[in-house]
Design an enzyme around this catalytic site. Structure first.
Site, short mmCIF file in Angstrom:
data_model
loop_
_atom_site.label_atom_id
_atom_site.label_comp_id
_atom_site.label_asym_id
_atom_site.label_seq_id
_atom_site.Cartn_x
_atom_site.Cartn_y
_atom_site.Cartn_z
N ASP A 33 0.87 -1.18 0.00
CA ASP A 33 0.00 0.00 0.00
C ASP A 33 0.91 1.23 0.00
O ASP A 33 1.94 1.24 0.68
CB ASP A 33 -0.90 0.00 1.25
CG ASP A 33 -2.12 0.90 1.08
OD1 ASP A 33 -3.24 0.37 1.08
OD2 ASP A 33 -1.94 2.13 0.95
N THR A 84 -12.19 2.20 -6.53
CA THR A 84 -12.65 2.78 -7.80
C THR A 84 -13.85 3.69 -7.49
O THR A 84 -15.00 3.27 -7.63
CB THR A 84 -13.03 1.69 -8.81
OG1 THR A 84 -13.82 0.68 -8.15
CG2 THR A 84 -11.82 1.04 -9.43
N CYS A 258 -19.83 1.41 -2.34
CA CYS A 258 -20.33 0.32 -3.19
C CYS A 258 -21.72 0.65 -3.75
O CYS A 258 -21.86 1.00 -4.90
CB CYS A 258 -20.37 -0.99 -2.41
SG CYS A 258 -18.74 -1.64 -2.02
N ARG A 329 -16.58 7.27 4.23
CA ARG A 329 -16.50 7.74 2.84
C ARG A 329 -17.89 7.73 2.22
O ARG A 329 -18.62 6.75 2.33
CB ARG A 329 -15.57 6.85 2.02
CG ARG A 329 -14.09 7.03 2.33
CD ARG A 329 -13.26 6.05 1.53
NE ARG A 329 -13.52 4.68 1.93
CZ ARG A 329 -13.03 3.62 1.27
NH1 ARG A 329 -12.29 3.78 0.20
NH2 ARG A 329 -13.29 2.40 1.71
#
Length: 423
Positions: A33, A84, A258, A329
């Site tokens: 990472d 993404t 999501c 988020r």
């Protein structure tokens, strides 16, 4: 038998860390990472996402957490699990995916297999990622290296449906690669599903959350209607759920990285092909309005109780995008806050699970880990049903609320008689 691969997992968030730890039980793993803070924490057994204990991390002695590119060069399988997200104009943002792909291309060697787990629109792997791999590595896909797609199905905060117990979709660039990946994932997962092609696997992933988004949107729209005619949405759903094939979805805020994001990946591709995604975008619009609706209904309840609108103090319990999760988020609680502040209310937000310091860096309103002492509120909005908030008693609210104060229960987890309003 499958050979002793060395796996490089790129991205150690909610998806990558479980994979790295699981594969480390069978293979040597490099967990990469580019966030130095994240690496430093994992090296001493700290998971800031609260998904794994120190013991669980440190007992995986075959994983090395690092941000060293050199370590990755010894890997022969790469699994890319980077975020993404969407951009401000709600288009796919492939920045992290392209960057991770370039990194792998620069360190990979011949006969490598590169697997993508990030959610993408159908066609992304072969149209976007593979050309980058070929350019940065100087190798030819399907000849010098192979690739695959195995979409993640991690559910943050879910202690029941963990990586090892889910069904994992696998697909590869050819039949041999698909078989290798299927055997590889079966080393750590009980059940796999072999998709006919990579684009089928990509499409399967992106419709999973789109379907859920639309189902919740339907219930959210119905909750607006039921409120207008004076009946309780959850009572209606409970009655309807007595039928054997009724799908039991509940109203609420739909955020996160999501369900609130994936539909835009699908609609982006549809629009590129001149197919107007009317149903999907309509559902997204409905769900995006729910924060504002919660705020409006709370203010209406305060108006009915003749509260002084010149000095409204409102407490919101929960800021994460979902219950029992540290991730905030794309939280839709922010929409409640913004609307109330716009109406000149003073708003305090409390969430004992999130990283308060990080939240304060990103937002300019008051955020606390613990409920402020000696402060009274006109209204309390229970926005996120964290474990500690689900079982609050009437006495708790009596201490917090001013005379004729209002309780709005977004997730309908409190006794119906205790709350003044709920979705």
């Amino acid at each position: 038998m499958i050979k002793r691969y060395k796996c490089g997992v790129i991205g150690l968030g909610y998806v990558g860390l479980p994979l790295a730890l699981a594969f480390a039980k069978k293979f040597t793993v490099v967990g990469y990472d580019n966030n130095s803070k994240r690496i430093n924490e994992l090296q001493v057994g700290i998971d800031s996402n609260n998904e794994f204990t120190k013991k669980e991390i440190q007992q995986s002695n075959q994983v090395e957490f690092s941000n060293s590119r050199e370590l990755l060069s010894s890997c022969d399988i790469f699994i890319i699990t980077v975020p993404t997200p969407i951009s401000k104009n709600k288009k796919p943002d492939l920045t992290y995916l392209k960057s991770a792909t370039s990194l792998v291309g620069e360190v990979m060697s011949k006969d490598t297999i590169v697997v993508y787990e990030s959610t993408v629109y159908p066609g992304t792997t072969e149209e976007v990622c593979i050309p980058i791999l070929e350019k940065t590595s100087g190798l030819i896909a399907k000849k010098d290296f192979q690739y695959g797609y195995s979409p993640e199905r991690i559910n943050p905060g879910d202690k029941l449906n963990k990586l090892e117990s889910i069904t994992k979709i696998v697909s590869g660039s050819n039949k041999k690669t698909t078989n290798i990946l299927n055997k590889l994932y079966k080393k750590i997962i009980k059940k796999t599903y072999v998709a006919e092609s990579i684009i089928v696997a990509e499409a399967a992933k992106v419709i999973e959350n789109t379907q859920r988004d639309l189902n919740i949107a339907l219930i959210n729209e119905l909750s607006i209607f039921f409120n207008k005619i004076g009946i309780d949405t959850n009572q209606v759903i409970n009655a309807a759920a007595s039928k054997w094939n009724f799908m039991d979805f509940r109203p609420g805020l739909v955020g996160g990285h999501c369900i609130g994001v994936d539909p835009f990946y699908l609609t982006y591709k549809m629009q590129k092909m001149n197919i107007p995604p009317k149903v999907i975008l309509s559902g997204r619009s409905t769900n995006d309005e729910m924060g504002k609706i919660v705020a409006k209904r709370t203010l209406n309840l305060l108006k009915l109780k003749k509260q002084d609108f010149n000095s409204l103090n409102i407490l919101i319990l929960g800021f994460a995008f979902k219950e029992n999760c540290t991730d905030f988020r794309n939280t839709k609680v922010i929409d409640i806050v913004k609307y109330l502040v716009k109406k000149t209310a003073t708003v305090d937000v409390c969430d004992y699970l999130i990283d308060i310091n990080q939240a304060k860096k990103l937002h300019n309103f008051k955020i606390y880990s613990n409920i402020p002492k000696n402060r009274k509120y006109n209204a309390v909005i229970l926005a996120v049903a964290h474990k500690k908030y689900k079982y609050l008693k009437a006495s708790f609210f009596q201490k917090l609320l001013k005379k004729n104060g209002v309780i709005f229960d977004v997730k309908s987890v409190l006794p119906i008689k205790l709350s003044d309003g709920r979705l």
